[in-house]
Design an enzyme around this catalytic site. Sequence first.
Site, PDB file in Angstrom:
ATOM      1  N   SER A 124      44.517  64.884  41.988  1.00 17.32           N
ATOM      2  CA  SER A 124      44.756  65.023  40.546  1.00 17.32           C
ATOM      3  C   SER A 124      44.406  66.428  40.092  1.00 17.32           C
ATOM      4  O   SER A 124      43.511  67.078  40.655  1.00 17.32           O
ATOM      5  CB  SER A 124      43.857  64.011  39.827  1.00 17.32           C
ATOM      6  OG  SER A 124      43.770  64.331  38.461  1.00 17.32           O
ATOM      7  N   TYR A 148      35.106  59.858  38.302  1.00 18.92           N
ATOM      8  CA  TYR A 148      36.477  59.724  38.816  1.00 18.92           C
ATOM      9  C   TYR A 148      36.918  61.032  39.477  1.00 18.92           C
ATOM     10  O   TYR A 148      37.402  61.059  40.612  1.00 18.92           O
ATOM     11  CB  TYR A 148      37.453  59.342  37.688  1.00 18.92           C
ATOM     12  CG  TYR A 148      38.903  59.504  38.081  1.00 18.92           C
ATOM     13  CD1 TYR A 148      39.492  58.635  38.988  1.00 18.92           C
ATOM     14  CD2 TYR A 148      39.683  60.566  37.576  1.00 18.92           C
ATOM     15  CE1 TYR A 148      40.820  58.794  39.383  1.00 18.92           C
ATOM     16  CE2 TYR A 148      41.004  60.736  37.960  1.00 18.92           C
ATOM     17  CZ  TYR A 148      41.570  59.850  38.863  1.00 18.92           C
ATOM     18  OH  TYR A 148      42.871  60.026  39.253  1.00 18.92           O
ATOM     19  N   LYS A 152      37.953  62.197  43.565  1.00 25.40           N
ATOM     20  CA  LYS A 152      39.149  62.914  44.041  1.00 25.40           C
ATOM     21  C   LYS A 152      38.738  64.160  44.827  1.00 25.40           C
ATOM     22  O   LYS A 152      39.303  64.465  45.878  1.00 25.40           O
ATOM     23  CB  LYS A 152      40.046  63.304  42.853  1.00 25.40           C
ATOM     24  CG  LYS A 152      40.693  62.113  42.165  1.00 25.40           C
ATOM     25  CD  LYS A 152      41.698  61.437  43.068  1.00 25.40           C
ATOM     26  CE  LYS A 152      42.122  60.095  42.554  1.00 25.40           C
ATOM     27  NZ  LYS A 152      42.881  59.281  43.492  1.00 25.40           N
TER      28      LYS A 152
HETATM   29  P1  NAD Z   1      47.585  52.307  39.405  1.00 29.98           P
HETATM   30  O1  NAD Z   1      46.255  51.747  38.981  1.00 29.98           O
HETATM   31  O2  NAD Z   1      48.798  51.826  38.708  1.00 29.98           O
HETATM   32  O3  NAD Z   1      47.777  52.110  40.976  1.00 29.98           O
HETATM   33  C1  NAD Z   1      46.695  52.088  41.875  1.00 29.98           C
HETATM   34  C2  NAD Z   1      46.869  50.841  42.739  1.00 29.98           C
HETATM   35  O4  NAD Z   1      45.790  50.784  43.672  1.00 29.98           O
HETATM   36  C3  NAD Z   1      46.825  49.540  41.930  1.00 29.98           C
HETATM   37  O5  NAD Z   1      47.965  48.769  42.245  1.00 29.98           O
HETATM   38  C4  NAD Z   1      45.536  48.864  42.377  1.00 29.98           C
HETATM   39  O6  NAD Z   1      45.661  47.449  42.366  1.00 29.98           O
HETATM   40  C5  NAD Z   1      45.374  49.433  43.778  1.00 29.98           C
HETATM   41  N1  NAD Z   1      43.992  49.457  44.294  1.00 29.98           N
HETATM   42  C6  NAD Z   1      42.887  49.936  43.673  1.00 29.98           C
HETATM   43  N2  NAD Z   1      41.820  49.802  44.484  1.00 29.98           N
HETATM   44  C7  NAD Z   1      42.278  49.251  45.644  1.00 29.98           C
HETATM   45  C8  NAD Z   1      41.659  48.860  46.856  1.00 29.98           C
HETATM   46  N3  NAD Z   1      40.343  48.997  47.045  1.00 29.98           N
HETATM   47  N4  NAD Z   1      42.414  48.330  47.842  1.00 29.98           N
HETATM   48  C9  NAD Z   1      43.758  48.154  47.671  1.00 29.98           C
HETATM   49  N5  NAD Z   1      44.398  48.491  46.525  1.00 29.98           N
HETATM   50  C10 NAD Z   1      43.659  49.028  45.531  1.00 29.98           C
HETATM   51  O7  NAD Z   1      47.448  53.887  39.293  1.00 29.98           O
HETATM   52  P2  NAD Z   1      48.574  55.018  39.398  1.00 29.98           P
HETATM   53  O8  NAD Z   1      48.714  55.633  38.066  1.00 29.98           O
HETATM   54  O9  NAD Z   1      49.761  54.495  40.112  1.00 29.98           O
HETATM   55  O10 NAD Z   1      47.792  56.057  40.310  1.00 29.98           O
HETATM   56  C11 NAD Z   1      47.942  56.086  41.734  1.00 29.98           C
HETATM   57  C12 NAD Z   1      46.984  57.115  42.293  1.00 29.98           C
HETATM   58  O11 NAD Z   1      47.257  58.371  41.688  1.00 29.98           O
HETATM   59  C13 NAD Z   1      45.518  56.810  42.009  1.00 29.98           C
HETATM   60  O12 NAD Z   1      44.755  57.180  43.139  1.00 29.98           O
HETATM   61  C14 NAD Z   1      45.194  57.726  40.849  1.00 29.98           C
HETATM   62  O13 NAD Z   1      43.832  58.083  40.817  1.00 29.98           O
HETATM   63  C15 NAD Z   1      46.073  58.928  41.145  1.00 29.98           C
HETATM   64  N6  NAD Z   1      46.420  59.707  39.953  1.00 29.98           N
HETATM   65  C16 NAD Z   1      46.992  59.088  38.875  1.00 29.98           C
HETATM   66  C17 NAD Z   1      47.284  59.823  37.736  1.00 29.98           C
HETATM   67  C18 NAD Z   1      47.862  59.157  36.510  1.00 29.98           C
HETATM   68  O14 NAD Z   1      47.796  59.740  35.431  1.00 29.98           O
HETATM   69  N7  NAD Z   1      48.472  57.975  36.622  1.00 29.98           N
HETATM   70  C19 NAD Z   1      47.017  61.207  37.703  1.00 29.98           C
HETATM   71  C20 NAD Z   1      46.454  61.805  38.824  1.00 29.98           C
HETATM   72  C21 NAD Z   1      46.154  61.051  39.960  1.00 29.98           C
END
Ligand code: NAD
Length: 336
Positions: A124, A148, A152
């Site tokens: 991120s 958080y 990362k």
């Molecule tokens: P999201 O919460 O929709 O998807 C994350 C998925 O991981 C979910 O389906 C959740 O059920 C699953 N999960 C969480 N812990 C788990 C575990 N221990 N075992 C198995 N599954 C698990 O989030 P997103 O927006 O799709 O983000 C995906 C990734 O991108 C994340 O790592 C997030 O930190 C990163 N990210 C997101 C953003 C954003 O703004 N959406 C920005 C930067 C980075």
Amino acid sequence: MKYLLTGGTGYIGSHTVVELLELGHEVVILDNLANSSVKVLERVEKICGKRPAFVEGNICNRDDLDKVFTAHQIEAVVHFAGLKAVGESNQIPLSYYHNNVSGSVTLFQAMSDHNVKKLVFSSSATVYGENNVSPLDESMPTSATNPYGQTKLMIENILVDLAKSDSDWSIINLRYFNPIGAHASGLIGENPNGIPNNLLPYVAQVAVGRLAELNVFGDDYDTPDGTGVRDYIHVVDLAQGHVKALEKIDAHNGCHAINLGTGNGTSVLQIVESFKRVSGRDIPFKIAPRRAGDIATVFAHADKAAKALNWQAKLDLNAMIEDTWRWQSNNPNGYE
Ligand code: NAD
Ligand code: UDP
């Protein structure tokens, strides 16, 4: 190729599943459904005419991982799984360190033991901390301002060490800016639990009548209209960036950090205005105090992705908001 997507039923994961299936790849999802719905699978099938393999399981559980790597010949892993709410991470830091950091280490160990050493990790822009001035580029120093962000940064650093220790590893840490939008079909999109923390899902829920008004967190920043500026990127562009990263790690090794952003900044009030225009709905808002930890302006230097991945964002803000609105108005209660 067969890819494992941890967290593949989530927001960014589900859009990446669609892009990979449409290119003829096979996809296995490992997700514990902590923040997603299993209904995503039937929506994906409606879009692509194919269904990914799905394993309900936890990256923290070595048995779950061994079962997946034994049952499937995995070429590379895209590691989306993680908890992502900044505010919550301040309240329950140990859950964030356990789920995100310990879970990732367990995943990387399982990958190593099963000789799967190609990885794309969801990092991120938060790893740029609060002291760098935008446009943010990959050579800038990193830091974190909340648990958080720490997770990362720790995972990125673990991966740098891992690649140094064993030259078979090929890793890309993708640093996302602000993903918004939804698939153009309106069948999959962002479906946050409870009251959204992020701007776009909040605005969309005000437009659809689920929430009364938006709080604009501060109008006295040093930005053109005083409200916070971010680099919003269409989730389908982001998903395509993962496809390019998977192509790249196939051909080289080491560990590299690459921004996925557009290079453009948009303010909160510009988002509100665009959303009003696209949706034809009123978006009542009030100016509220600044949110702790927010900075005025964040946008990407996007050249490295263009050079290293031959990728750049194509979809503009209008498409991002039209697609968000189609998803929200067709699915006012998400997948339920
Ligand atoms: P999201 O919460 O929709 O998807 C994350 C998925 O991981 C979910 O389906 C959740 O059920 C699953 N999960 C969480 N812990 C788990 C575990 N221990 N075992 C198995 N599954 C698990 O989030 P997103 O927006 O799709 O983000 C995906 C990734 O991108 C994340 O790592 C997030 O930190 C990163 N990210 C997101 C953003 C954003 O703004 N959406 C920005 C930067 C980075
Ligand atoms: N924001 C806002 N009201 C909200 C949510 C967010 O004014 O209800 C602002 C926030 O202060 C920031 C921008 O919208 O300037 C994007 O916030 P978001 O949480 O979506 O992303 P991040 O701050 O993590 O980049």
